[in-house]
Design a protein around this motif. Structure first.
Motif: not given
Length: 614
Positions: A295-296, A299, A366, A372-373, A537, A548-550
């Motif tokens: 995962a980023d 970001q 998040d 942020t995750q 994202i 916020t979803r990734e």
């Protein structure tokens, strides 16, 4: 050469399977118009986080919802009980069970299922009486097992699995991890798969557990990260005698075995892979890996690799800052990329007391709505699971005790886990599959072998409330839970769960929550980014909090959730969204309504309609 994406080809691939997917190049409805004026979503996010918890509760309403999950099994065509060759000798190879993948392999709009199987220990290369199985989803309520028809009758003791369209032909491919030789199955687009050679002459057959696809250097080509566990003999497994045990043995501790390095494979852009474990610096870090998520986390469009290790510090691999940041697809360029292990520096290697934990599965999402995750890890019986909150810039802090997730997990042994919005209120809830690795009910202080699964509702203030055992059916029974994956199987707007078990049939949990809340589900298609858009994202501008979803690679334990982004809308029915693609492109859409959508990078947003039937 790089595999190109084209609009005319994409229509042919979809219609060739009879699917009714309204996408770029062959739209049948008008897409939503893009806004000419871009809202400042960063400012909106900051503003939303300043609102008090009282305001949040007033605007979203109190939880008078009735959460409910209905079990689907053999009567619905879904019949699978994993074979692990569990014996009185209690070999450690028997203990971890298998995983599950949720993915639309035939591109008809319905999410299908794949579950990994075991085999008699010592006969991995020749035994094929217990194949892993694929189930085609028929309208969300019935399933048809098509393993033979799909040409997926592989031998071996399979463990984890991952899904990704590695050759960018529009049909998702399947990577199957095993004790011994792993397998890459290429989706032919006609309902069948064909095995593709993956490893090179320097391959080392290991006990692989979880795996993940991702585009690690943003060149538009998928790479593979395979997590390896212990150095254990496949032919003569270690046993641990104990005269007090009813059968004379007890399960061996992982501490008795040496850990091994993981494996990294660069995609070469020509349909093959280059084994880059040592070149990338991964080989310098042997571990006892069980879970992985890519995962980023900061970001910066350069994804990190996070590995859950059993009884040893967890790893966080970040791109070496001295790398040139090349984005072409030449494998020699990729071989120059390297990684640093910074788990301890970032606060992700140990718990807040400074101890290594027996980490199994990973949930990534998040949960606190700060953009942020965050990461949640499952652990061994007698220890707590751990919640790491992401503060940004790769800084994490443990918030297990204050979240309500500590004491409630101490008497469980967790494996698969996932963040998902169970009631579509806009806040991520949490599911954990539990089950011991050994039958210790005979000990002076007994420990449960089968255990209750756990469902935690997000209280919207950083706390979770366990409600699993207050629900009827599945949550009121004990299981030996292992892999977990999620996706909206019946396209009703609510995320469902699939759980793999040991000694009992695996289960589909259809989410039948009584809620007025709707949701948006996005299937992303990259053009400049890789087609699967790993690392994308999505910002959903719901009120009062922004979600916020990734789209991450890996996650849970030995399993792969649907390659879709799901967000509950709470009391709203139409919102703006922004997509930040791995390539750096951004797209914004105003007034996106609840439902299933396909977004094509740099083109538009289109309705996704599942094929009505056969």
């Amino acid at each position: 050469m790089r595999l190109a994406w084209s609009k005319s080809w994409f229509c042919l691939a979809i219609t060739g399977m009879g699917a009714v997917l309204l996408m770029a190049g062959c739209p049948q409805t008008e897409p939503e118009k893009e806004s000419g004026e871009e809202p400042d979503l960063g400012a909106l996010l900051k503003s939303s986080l300043l609102q008090s918890q009282e305001s949040v509760q007033n605007q979203l309403g109190h939880r008078d919802l009735k959460l409910a999950f209905r079990e689907l099994g053999a009567e619905n065509g879904f019949e699978f009980t994993r074979f692990d060759d569990i014996s009185a000798r209690r070999r450690i190879l028997e203990t971890n069970g298998g995983g599950v993948a949720v993915f639309d392999y035939d591109r008809d709009g319905w999410l299908d299922l794949y579950l990994t199987n075991g085999s008699p220990i010592g006969e991995f290369s020749v035994e094929n009486n217990h194949p892993s199985k694929i189930f085609r989803n028929r309208f969300g309520t019935h399933y048809r097992e098509l393993t033979t028809e799909a040409n997926l009758m592989q031998p071996g003791f399979d463990t984890g699995c991952a899904v990704g369209d590695y050759n960018s032909d529009g049909f998702p491919d399947l990577y199957v991890a095993a004790i011994g030789e792993n397998h890459l199955w290429v989706n032919n687009g006609d309902g069948t798969f064909e095995e593709q050679a993956l490893q090179t002459a320097d391959q080392v057959e290991r006990w692989t557990t979880s795996v993940a696809f991702a585009d690690l250097n943003s060149d538009g080509i998928l790479d593979i990260y395979a997590v390896n566990y212990l150095d254990e003999s496949l032919e003569t497994p270690t046993v641990c005698p104990n005269s007090q045990s009813p059968d004379g043995f007890e399960g061996c501790s992982p501490a008795l075995f040496q850990g091994v390095p993981d494996d990294l494979f660069w995609g070469d852009g020509e349909g093959g892979f280059h084994h880059a474990t040592n070149d990338a610096g991964i080989g310098r870090h042997p571990g006892k890996g069980l879970g992985v998520v890519i995962a980023d986390l900061d970001q910066n469009r350069s994804p990190e690799i996070y590995v859950a290790n059993d009884g040893e510090p967890n790893f966080l691999f970040v791109r070496n800052q001295s790398d040139s940041g090349t984005t072409d697809s030449n494998s020699s360029k990729k071989s120059e990329l390297s990684y640093e292990e910074v788990g301890l520096l970032c606060g992700l290697a140990l718990n807040e007391r400074g101890y290594s934990q027996a980490s199994m599965g990973i949930a990534c999402g998040d949960y606190d709505g700060n953009g942020t995750q965050d990461l949640y890890l499952t652990h061994f019986f007698g220890d707590t699971n751990t919640l790491y909150a992401n503060l940004g810039e790769l800084k994490f802090v443990e918030r297990t005790r204050g979240s309500g997730l500590g004491a409630s997990s101490r008497n469980y042994l967790g494996f698969g886990t996932t963040f998902f919005d169970a009631d579509n209120d806009g806040w991520l809830d949490l599911f954990v599959a539990n089950g011991h690795v050994d039958d210790r009910t005979w000990m002076p202080v007994p420990e449960d072998y089968r255990m209750y699964p756990q469902l935690f509702l997000n209280e919207r203030d950083g706390h979770f409330k366990e409600i699993g055992q207050s629900l009827e059916g599945y949550f009121s029974e004990q299981w030996i839970g292992r892999g977990v994956a999620t996706g909206d199987l019946n396209r009703d707007g609510f995320a469902d769960l699939v759980v793999s078990h040991q000694l009992d049939p695996s289960i589909i949990l259809m989410n039948e929550t009584d809620s007025r809340h709707q949701s948006i589900t996005l299937r992303l298609i990259g053009t400049e980014s890789h087609r699967d858009a790993f690392g994308a994202i999505v910002v959903f501008q719901t009120t009062p909090q922004i979600q916020t979803r990734e789209l991450v690679g890996g996650g849970s334990f030995q399993s792969a959730s649907a390659l879709e982004v799901h967000a509950g809308l709470g009391t709203e029915s139409m919102i703006p969204i922004e997509i930040r693609w791995p390539s750096g492109n951004k797209q914004q859409f105003e007034n996106v309504s609840a439902g299933d959508w396909v977004v094509v990078e740099n083109q538009g947003i289109y309705s996704l309609i599942a094929r009505p039937g056969e």
